[in-house]
Design a protein around this motif. Structure first.
Motif, PDB file in Angstrom:
ATOM      1  N   ARG A 120     -14.872 -15.998 -26.239  1.00 58.26           N
ATOM      2  CA  ARG A 120     -13.799 -15.601 -25.325  1.00 58.26           C
ATOM      3  C   ARG A 120     -14.199 -15.828 -23.870  1.00 58.26           C
ATOM      4  NH1 ARG A 120     -13.654 -10.359 -25.954  1.00 58.26           N
ATOM      5  NH2 ARG A 120     -14.645  -9.945 -23.989  1.00 58.26           N
ATOM      6  N   ARG A 121     -15.395 -15.391 -23.494  1.00 60.76           N
ATOM      7  CA  ARG A 121     -15.826 -15.544 -22.094  1.00 60.76           C
ATOM      8  C   ARG A 121     -16.020 -17.009 -21.739  1.00 60.76           C
ATOM      9  NH1 ARG A 121     -14.824 -14.787 -17.297  1.00 60.76           N
ATOM     10  NH2 ARG A 121     -16.596 -14.744 -15.894  1.00 60.76           N
ATOM     11  N   ALA A 122     -16.547 -17.800 -22.683  1.00 62.01           N
ATOM     12  CA  ALA A 122     -16.720 -19.234 -22.416  1.00 62.01           C
ATOM     13  C   ALA A 122     -15.357 -19.906 -22.236  1.00 62.01           C
ATOM     14  CB  ALA A 122     -17.493 -19.896 -23.547  1.00 62.01           C
ATOM     15  N   ARG A 123     -14.374 -19.509 -23.035  1.00 58.01           N
ATOM     16  CA  ARG A 123     -13.014 -20.059 -22.874  1.00 58.01           C
ATOM     17  C   ARG A 123     -12.442 -19.706 -21.508  1.00 58.01           C
ATOM     18  NH1 ARG A 123     -11.853 -19.043 -28.348  1.00 58.01           N
ATOM     19  NH2 ARG A 123     -11.233 -16.933 -27.829  1.00 58.01           N
ATOM     20  N   GLU A 124     -12.643 -18.452 -21.088  1.00 55.58           N
ATOM     21  CA  GLU A 124     -12.129 -18.016 -19.781  1.00 55.58           C
ATOM     22  C   GLU A 124     -12.766 -18.809 -18.647  1.00 55.58           C
ATOM     23  OE1 GLU A 124     -13.171 -13.902 -19.778  1.00 55.58           O
ATOM     24  OE2 GLU A 124     -11.445 -13.300 -20.996  1.00 55.58           O
ATOM     25  N   VAL A 125     -14.082 -18.953 -18.684  1.00 54.57           N
ATOM     26  CA  VAL A 125     -14.786 -19.679 -17.624  1.00 54.57           C
ATOM     27  C   VAL A 125     -14.369 -21.143 -17.629  1.00 54.57           C
ATOM     28  CG1 VAL A 125     -17.061 -20.438 -16.811  1.00 54.57           C
ATOM     29  CG2 VAL A 125     -16.721 -18.074 -17.545  1.00 54.57           C
ATOM     30  N   SER A 126     -14.270 -21.730 -18.818  1.00 55.28           N
ATOM     31  CA  SER A 126     -13.845 -23.129 -18.929  1.00 55.28           C
ATOM     32  C   SER A 126     -12.445 -23.313 -18.347  1.00 55.28           C
ATOM     33  CB  SER A 126     -13.879 -23.561 -20.395  1.00 55.28           C
ATOM     34  OG  SER A 126     -13.439 -24.880 -20.528  1.00 55.28           O
ATOM     35  N   ARG A 127     -11.540 -22.403 -18.676  1.00 57.11           N
ATOM     36  CA  ARG A 127     -10.172 -22.470 -18.146  1.00 57.11           C
ATOM     37  C   ARG A 127     -10.176 -22.346 -16.623  1.00 57.11           C
ATOM     38  NH1 ARG A 127      -7.866 -17.449 -19.452  1.00 57.11           N
ATOM     39  NH2 ARG A 127      -8.777 -16.898 -17.466  1.00 57.11           N
ATOM     40  N   ASP A 128     -10.937 -21.392 -16.102  1.00 55.24           N
ATOM     41  CA  ASP A 128     -10.993 -21.210 -14.647  1.00 55.24           C
ATOM     42  C   ASP A 128     -11.562 -22.442 -13.951  1.00 55.24           C
ATOM     43  OD1 ASP A 128      -9.909 -18.714 -14.973  1.00 55.24           O
ATOM     44  OD2 ASP A 128     -11.808 -17.633 -14.665  1.00 55.24           O
ATOM     45  N   LEU A 129     -12.577 -23.045 -14.542  1.00 53.73           N
ATOM     46  CA  LEU A 129     -13.158 -24.247 -13.944  1.00 53.73           C
ATOM     47  C   LEU A 129     -12.161 -25.401 -13.989  1.00 53.73           C
ATOM     48  CD1 LEU A 129     -16.818 -24.151 -15.321  1.00 53.73           C
ATOM     49  CD2 LEU A 129     -16.014 -23.534 -13.045  1.00 53.73           C
ATOM     50  N   ALA A 130     -11.421 -25.507 -15.087  1.00 55.72           N
ATOM     51  CA  ALA A 130     -10.435 -26.585 -15.211  1.00 55.72           C
ATOM     52  C   ALA A 130      -9.303 -26.408 -14.207  1.00 55.72           C
ATOM     53  CB  ALA A 130      -9.876 -26.632 -16.625  1.00 55.72           C
ATOM     54  N   GLU A 131      -8.917 -25.168 -13.966  1.00 51.37           N
ATOM     55  CA  GLU A 131      -7.833 -24.887 -13.022  1.00 51.37           C
ATOM     56  C   GLU A 131      -8.321 -24.872 -11.582  1.00 51.37           C
ATOM     57  OE1 GLU A 131      -6.213 -21.183 -14.305  1.00 51.37           O
ATOM     58  OE2 GLU A 131      -5.264 -22.056 -16.080  1.00 51.37           O
ATOM     59  N   GLY A 132      -9.625 -24.882 -11.410  1.00 52.84           N
ATOM     60  CA  GLY A 132     -10.177 -24.861 -10.055  1.00 52.84           C
ATOM     61  C   GLY A 132     -10.187 -23.476  -9.446  1.00 52.84           C
ATOM     62  N   ASN A 133     -10.094 -22.439 -10.277  1.00 51.72           N
ATOM     63  CA  ASN A 133     -10.134 -21.073  -9.768  1.00 51.72           C
ATOM     64  C   ASN A 133     -11.564 -20.703  -9.421  1.00 51.72           C
ATOM     65  OD1 ASN A 133      -7.461 -20.903 -10.332  1.00 51.72           O
ATOM     66  ND2 ASN A 133      -7.694 -19.690 -12.172  1.00 51.72           N
ATOM     67  N   PRO A 134     -11.817 -20.255  -8.206  1.00 49.64           N
ATOM     68  CA  PRO A 134     -13.161 -19.828  -7.841  1.00 49.64           C
ATOM     69  C   PRO A 134     -13.469 -18.464  -8.454  1.00 49.64           C
ATOM     70  CG  PRO A 134     -11.672 -19.491  -6.019  1.00 49.64           C
ATOM     71  CD  PRO A 134     -10.881 -20.170  -7.099  1.00 49.64           C
ATOM     72  N   ALA A 135     -14.701 -18.068  -8.374  1.00 46.30           N
ATOM     73  CA  ALA A 135     -15.101 -16.756  -8.866  1.00 46.30           C
ATOM     74  C   ALA A 135     -14.338 -15.691  -8.084  1.00 46.30           C
ATOM     75  CB  ALA A 135     -16.604 -16.572  -8.697  1.00 46.30           C
ATOM     76  N   THR A 136     -13.490 -14.938  -8.756  1.00 46.70           N
ATOM     77  CA  THR A 136     -12.569 -14.031  -8.076  1.00 46.70           C
ATOM     78  C   THR A 136     -13.270 -12.928  -7.297  1.00 46.70           C
ATOM     79  OG1 THR A 136     -12.342 -12.757 -10.117  1.00 46.70           O
ATOM     80  CG2 THR A 136     -10.675 -14.443  -9.669  1.00 46.70           C
ATOM     81  N   ASP A 137     -14.374 -12.410  -7.815  1.00 47.82           N
ATOM     82  CA  ASP A 137     -15.067 -11.344  -7.093  1.00 47.82           C
ATOM     83  C   ASP A 137     -15.571 -11.833  -5.739  1.00 47.82           C
ATOM     84  OD1 ASP A 137     -14.652  -9.549  -9.121  1.00 47.82           O
ATOM     85  OD2 ASP A 137     -16.610  -9.860 -10.046  1.00 47.82           O
ATOM     86  N   GLU A 138     -16.114 -13.025  -5.718  1.00 47.04           N
ATOM     87  CA  GLU A 138     -16.628 -13.555  -4.460  1.00 47.04           C
ATOM     88  C   GLU A 138     -15.490 -13.849  -3.489  1.00 47.04           C
ATOM     89  OE1 GLU A 138     -19.462 -17.010  -2.634  1.00 47.04           O
ATOM     90  OE2 GLU A 138     -19.637 -16.460  -4.732  1.00 47.04           O
ATOM     91  N   VAL A 139     -14.403 -14.384  -3.983  1.00 42.61           N
ATOM     92  CA  VAL A 139     -13.251 -14.664  -3.121  1.00 42.61           C
ATOM     93  C   VAL A 139     -12.723 -13.361  -2.531  1.00 42.61           C
ATOM     94  CG1 VAL A 139     -10.864 -15.476  -3.100  1.00 42.61           C
ATOM     95  CG2 VAL A 139     -12.608 -16.792  -4.276  1.00 42.61           C
ATOM     96  N   ARG A 140     -12.635 -12.335  -3.367  1.00 41.75           N
ATOM     97  CA  ARG A 140     -12.154 -11.034  -2.894  1.00 41.75           C
ATOM     98  C   ARG A 140     -13.087 -10.491  -1.810  1.00 41.75           C
ATOM     99  NH1 ARG A 140     -12.334  -8.482  -7.472  1.00 41.75           N
ATOM    100  NH2 ARG A 140     -10.374  -9.383  -8.158  1.00 41.75           N
ATOM    101  N   ARG A 141     -14.397 -10.607  -2.033  1.00 47.53           N
ATOM    102  CA  ARG A 141     -15.365 -10.121  -1.054  1.00 47.53           C
ATOM    103  C   ARG A 141     -15.245 -10.892   0.258  1.00 47.53           C
ATOM    104  NH1 ARG A 141     -19.981 -11.834   0.709  1.00 47.53           N
ATOM    105  NH2 ARG A 141     -20.154 -13.493  -0.827  1.00 47.53           N
ATOM    106  N   LEU A 142     -15.098 -12.212   0.165  1.00 48.42           N
ATOM    107  CA  LEU A 142     -14.961 -13.025   1.373  1.00 48.42           C
ATOM    108  C   LEU A 142     -13.680 -12.695   2.129  1.00 48.42           C
ATOM    109  CD1 LEU A 142     -16.239 -16.472   0.080  1.00 48.42           C
ATOM    110  CD2 LEU A 142     -17.368 -14.964   1.707  1.00 48.42           C
ATOM    111  N   ARG A 143     -12.600 -12.465   1.393  1.00 46.68           N
ATOM    112  CA  ARG A 143     -11.345 -12.085   2.055  1.00 46.68           C
ATOM    113  C   ARG A 143     -11.485 -10.750   2.767  1.00 46.68           C
ATOM    114  NH1 ARG A 143      -7.471 -13.925  -2.786  1.00 46.68           N
ATOM    115  NH2 ARG A 143      -7.289 -16.104  -2.191  1.00 46.68           N
ATOM    116  N   ASP A 144     -12.159  -9.795   2.115  1.00 51.33           N
ATOM    117  CA  ASP A 144     -12.376  -8.499   2.752  1.00 51.33           C
ATOM    118  C   ASP A 144     -13.196  -8.651   4.025  1.00 51.33           C
ATOM    119  OD1 ASP A 144     -10.958  -7.300   0.719  1.00 51.33           O
ATOM    120  OD2 ASP A 144     -12.744  -6.590  -0.368  1.00 51.33           O
ATOM    121  N   GLU A 145     -14.251  -9.471   3.959  1.00 55.24           N
ATOM    122  CA  GLU A 145     -15.076  -9.705   5.148  1.00 55.24           C
ATOM    123  C   GLU A 145     -14.258 -10.376   6.247  1.00 55.24           C
ATOM    124  OE1 GLU A 145     -18.668 -11.812   4.297  1.00 55.24           O
ATOM    125  OE2 GLU A 145     -19.322 -10.331   2.811  1.00 55.24           O
TER     126      GLU A 145
END
Length: 177
Positions: A120-145
């Motif tokens: 399940r986790r490998a499918r999620e990561v593969s899907r996110d990489l295919a869609e070009g979605n960045p790591a959401t936690d880091e994006v959220r942290r950068l937006r907060d900063e």
């Protein structure tokens, strides 16, 4: 140098080594790559191996040169490790690395793995990489900063405007006298 020495120090649950590996990655010490690669080797304590995999991904995130490709290949080899937790750490390392070139290795893990959690986790990561979605936690942290920096900038502009107004008023009073 202190982190390198700490990475060689044994401790309960390999805690010292885990934090030393993370520290080397956060320090962006590219020279630590061989130490981290060695830290993922089979036979070492599992906790340290997982931390080394995550540190490698953090250290080489965003890089696409030949050295980084070798590290990515090494992380992809950890996807077939005998230790479930190391496999999970390798999946998370692929997510942190965010290189679409890892999609094939993740898809192979999904096809052969029996454990549903890893699939399940490998499918999620593969899907996110295919869609070009960045790591959401880091994006959220950068937006907060970024929001915090914008607020500070606004406050500084307000203070500067108030100082300019006070200086202009003082100059006016001085000119009237």
């Amino acid at each position: 140098a202190t982190l390198r020495r700490a990475a060689e120090r044994p401790s309960f649950a390999d805690v010292i080594r885990q934090h030393a590996f993370r520290g080397l990655a956060e320090a962006r010490d590219q020279a630590a790559t061989p130490l981290l690669l060695e830290g993922t080797r089979w036979g070492r304590p599992s906790q340290g191996r997982r931390a080394a995999a995550g540190a490698l991904a953090t250290l080489h995130r965003g890089r696409r040169d030949a050295d980084a490709a070798g590290v990515r290949d090494h992380l992809e080899q950890l996807l077939v490790d005998r230790d479930f937790r190391v496999q999970a750490a390798a999946i998370e390392a692929c997510a942190v690395w965010a290189d679409p070139a890892s999609i094939g290795a993740l898809d192979r893990l999904v096809a052969r793995e029996l454990d549903g959690r890893l699939r399940r986790r490998a499918r999620e990561v593969s899907r996110d990489l295919a869609e070009g979605n960045p790591a959401t936690d880091e994006v959220r942290r950068l937006r907060d900063e970024l929001d915090e920096v914008k607020q500070r900038l606004r406050a500084l502009h307000e203070r500067l405007d108030a100082l300019d107004a006070a200086r202009a008023a003082k100059a006016e009073r001085k000119a009237e006298k």
